[in-house]
Design an enzyme around this catalytic site. Structure first.
Site, PDB file in Angstrom:
ATOM      1  N   HIS A 387       0.829  -1.204   0.000  1.00 39.60           N
ATOM      2  CA  HIS A 387       0.000   0.000   0.000  1.00 39.60           C
ATOM      3  C   HIS A 387       0.871   1.264   0.000  1.00 39.60           C
ATOM      4  O   HIS A 387       0.729   2.146  -0.852  1.00 39.60           O
ATOM      5  CB  HIS A 387      -0.897  -0.026   1.250  1.00 39.60           C
ATOM      6  CG  HIS A 387      -1.856   1.108   1.347  1.00 39.60           C
ATOM      7  ND1 HIS A 387      -3.173   1.000   0.976  1.00 39.60           N
ATOM      8  CD2 HIS A 387      -1.704   2.387   1.779  1.00 39.60           C
ATOM      9  CE1 HIS A 387      -3.785   2.159   1.168  1.00 39.60           C
ATOM     10  NE2 HIS A 387      -2.903   3.026   1.666  1.00 39.60           N
ATOM     11  N   GLU A 388       1.787   1.332   0.972  1.00 42.60           N
ATOM     12  CA  GLU A 388       2.601   2.546   1.104  1.00 42.60           C
ATOM     13  C   GLU A 388       3.556   2.726  -0.076  1.00 42.60           C
ATOM     14  O   GLU A 388       3.831   3.846  -0.497  1.00 42.60           O
ATOM     15  CB  GLU A 388       3.388   2.542   2.435  1.00 42.60           C
ATOM     16  CG  GLU A 388       2.518   2.549   3.686  1.00 42.60           C
ATOM     17  CD  GLU A 388       1.478   3.672   3.728  1.00 42.60           C
ATOM     18  OE1 GLU A 388       1.680   4.723   3.082  1.00 42.60           O
ATOM     19  OE2 GLU A 388       0.444   3.496   4.402  1.00 42.60           O
ATOM     20  N   HIS A 391       1.675   4.484  -2.819  1.00 39.03           N
ATOM     21  CA  HIS A 391       1.711   5.942  -2.648  1.00 39.03           C
ATOM     22  C   HIS A 391       3.071   6.489  -3.092  1.00 39.03           C
ATOM     23  O   HIS A 391       3.156   7.479  -3.818  1.00 39.03           O
ATOM     24  CB  HIS A 391       1.544   6.311  -1.162  1.00 39.03           C
ATOM     25  CG  HIS A 391       0.157   6.195  -0.648  1.00 39.03           C
ATOM     26  ND1 HIS A 391      -0.918   6.829  -1.228  1.00 39.03           N
ATOM     27  CD2 HIS A 391      -0.346   5.552   0.441  1.00 39.03           C
ATOM     28  CE1 HIS A 391      -2.019   6.564  -0.532  1.00 39.03           C
ATOM     29  NE2 HIS A 391      -1.694   5.787   0.474  1.00 39.03           N
ATOM     30  N   HIS A 394       3.653   6.478  -6.822  1.00 35.93           N
ATOM     31  CA  HIS A 394       2.783   7.473  -7.465  1.00 35.93           C
ATOM     32  C   HIS A 394       3.490   8.840  -7.417  1.00 35.93           C
ATOM     33  O   HIS A 394       3.622   9.546  -8.425  1.00 35.93           O
ATOM     34  CB  HIS A 394       1.434   7.527  -6.735  1.00 35.93           C
ATOM     35  CG  HIS A 394       0.374   8.317  -7.442  1.00 35.93           C
ATOM     36  ND1 HIS A 394      -0.887   8.471  -6.942  1.00 35.93           N
ATOM     37  CD2 HIS A 394       0.393   9.021  -8.605  1.00 35.93           C
ATOM     38  CE1 HIS A 394      -1.610   9.217  -7.776  1.00 35.93           C
ATOM     39  NE2 HIS A 394      -0.846   9.574  -8.780  1.00 35.93           N
TER      40      HIS A 394
END
Length: 596
Positions: A387-388, A391, A394
């Site tokens: 998940h991290e 981020h 991105h």
């Protein structure tokens, strides 16, 4: 319980390298001194922003100041989060906070001054090749102009700002400090005080009586405060209505969506499409009932474990490898960037004494992102890593592709890349799993994510829409009215096959998000967009990957809806939510097969 390491004892390879941001304390102080001088230069532009040359020079200086401020701020806060008790970084992060406020004030004249220009002047700036790098900024400013007031009115509204915090502050104090829950008997029959922290643990208990006791105790406690909390929520709705009237928006909902330029259809589509998909949630509720072996499924059974905890011991090194394997569909370029993050100290891996809890990805333009973890060797931590890093990459792609102004993506887009990574990892784990127990564990984990992130958040979003509409029509939001609306929604969402306990009518009273109005829908749209992306990537391959990488590289260079649309996810249509629902249906089918 093993002793936590002090920060100084943590192995270097498990720490991030914050010095990559500024180059150490000496460089920090030097940049801080430079900033003080640059801010003085900024004042020279005041009253002169009426020609393209001045605007261009002003924006360039503003960017330089903002970027340096960002780096200093992030540096201080990352160091502070490593060890929150370290006095050096406590002081530095306070200094950075003060500096940030002071600089914000020094730059605050720019937007109002440009907006005070006539429209034809603004249009000329937007079309001026000299200002091409700032075209989107200027277009945005012009769009906001319709809702900006005169200088004196804006000054007055700024003073009202402190008052407008009151509903959220009061609720926070009541909810976090003043509300006291009773003691209840735990699994061993011991009296234990119920708290916000252990409430969910009690709901996850395999002992049904414990779950019921915790559930009833929590809502009975809120029911005693219902008049006060209803008044607080009412004050928040009235505050929203005040701002939407003063700033000339048709409704509070449209005001809330205006910042990200999200069409109203996105909100109503989400609710309508989830309504049409409610039979899937009802089917999952029936499955839950069957797996728990109960005659009636109650609200306090929603978090109960459906299968025995499947112990998955996953070391950090294994987690990194598995995440890379799971993200293979995104192609070599993405995997190379991911590996770069693993190898070059972007990540602060383990818990240490006084380290900030939780996980996040953060950074400043022009340097690589930073990821804070508190890794435990389990499935959850592996998903957190995926998940991290979603981020982080991105931001990494956006920053490396775009100029500073355009690189920052909106909150509406923020959860898409992180959740796409989770969806791809889940798909990989399910495909390679041969152990029915493990598969069952993964499927229930995934199904519950759909339930909590898409259905539950959409129900919250619908509640917010209904209470604001009622207030805008002049109706009173009494505790009874709030409870009735909330209870009816629960019945609608959970279906006839479920015993919707009366106590749940008080749940509106404990949701802090209702004081950050019309925010929760972004969880549901983000999750749906991500599920749609992962489905396209897995089914189409390269063309979908190219579109997705295009999305990652687009930052905030256009409106969020347009960025997603170009990448193949049109959130103004029901399509992405329907695609997400087809994935949910597939998860339910696999669960049904395994429980035959």
């Amino acid at each position: 319980m093993e002793q936590l390491l002090k920060r100084s004892e943590v192995a270097e390879e498990n720490k991030w390298n914050v010095e990559d941001l500024v180059g150490g304390q000496k460089a920090w102080d030097q940049t801080y001194a430079e900033l003080q001088q640059e801010v003085k230069k900024m004042a020279e532009f005041e009253g002169k922003l009426d020609n393209a040359k001045s605007v261009k020079e002003c924006f360039a200086l503003e960017d330089d100041i903002s970027l340096k401020t960002e780096r200093l701020y992030v540096y201080a806060h990352l160091h502070h989060d490593e060890d929150t008790a370290n006095p050096t970084y406590q002081a530095l992060s306070q200094k950075a906070k003060k500096m940030s406020v002071q600089i914000g004030e020094a730059l605050s004249f720019v937007t109002p001054e440009i907006l005070s220009l006539p429209d034809d002047k603004l249009d000329a700036f937007i079309a001026d090749p000299e200002l091409a790098a700032y075209k989107f900024t200027l277009t945005e400013m012009k769009r906001e102009k319709a809702h900006i007031l005169t200088k004196n009115e804006e000054a007055l509204l700024a003073q009202v700002g402190n008052l407008s915090q009151a509903p959220q502050t009061i609720f926070g104090m009541l909810n976090n400090a003043d509300i006291k829950f009773p003691k209840i008997k735990n699994e061993e029959g011991k009296e234990v005080e119920l708290t916000h922290g252990n409430y969910i643990q009690f709901l996850e208990s395999s002992n049904r009586e414990v779950r019921e006791r915790a559930f009833k105790a929590v809502y009975a406690t809120y029911a005693k405060q219902k008049n006060t909390i209803a008044a607080t929520l009412n004050a928040n709705v009235n505050k929203n209505m005040f701002y939407s009237n003063v700033r000339k928006y048709p409704s509070v909902l449209e005001m809330s969506l205006y910042g990200d330029n999200i069409p109203k259809e996105v909100y109503s589509n989400l609710i309508d499409t989830i309504h049409e998909s409610l039979p899937l949630l009802h089917r999952y509720m029936n499955l839950r009932k069957k797996l728990l072996g109960v005659d009636e499924l109650h609200m306090y059974d929603l978090f109960a474990p459906l299968v025995d905890e499947y112990k998955m011991d996953i070391t950090y090194d294994e987690a990194k490898k598995t995440v890379s394997e799971g993200l293979k569909p995104l192609g070599q370029d993405y995997l190379k960037s991911l590996q770069e993050g693993y190898d070059n100290k972007w990540i602060d891996v383990y818990e240490n004494e006084n380290k900030r809890t939780g996980a996040y990805s953060w950074g400043a333009y022009g340097t690589h992102p930073f990821v804070l973890l508190n890794h435990k060797d389990n499935l959850n931590s592996m998903f957190t890593l995926a998940h991290e890093m979603g981020h982080a990459l991105h931001s990494y792609y956006s920053d490396n592709t775009l100029p500073y102004r355009d690189a920052q993506y909106t909150i509406f887009l923020a959860e898409v890349a992180s959740t796409t990574n989770e969806a791809l990892l889940m798909d990989y784990l399910l495909k390679k799993s041969t152990d029915p127990k493990e598969k069952m564990y993964l499927l229930t984990y995934y199904a519950d994510q759909f339930r909590t992130t898409v259905f539950r958040q959409t129900m919250f979003a619908e509640f917010e829409k209904l209470i604001h509409e009622r207030a805008e029509q002049g109706e009173a939001l009494t505790p009874q009215a709030l409870s009735e609306i909330y209870y009816d929604l629960n019945v609608k969402y959970h279906g006839k096959g479920m015993a919707v306990d009366k106590d749940i009518e008080m749940e509106w009273a404990r949701i802090p998000h209702f004081y950050n109005s019309f925010y929760v829908y972004k969880y549901a749209t983000g999750f749906s967009a991500a599920t749609s992306f992962s489905k396209q990537i897995l089914e189409e391959g390269q063309p979908a990957v190219d579109r997705y990488l295009g999305f990652l590289k687009s930052g905030g260079s256009d409106y969020s809806i347009n960025i997603l649309k170009k990448a193949g996810v049109d959130m103004s249509s029901p399509q992405p939510i329907r695609e997400a629902m087809s994935v949910f249906e597939n998860v339910i089918e696999q669960l049904e097969q395994l429980t035959k």
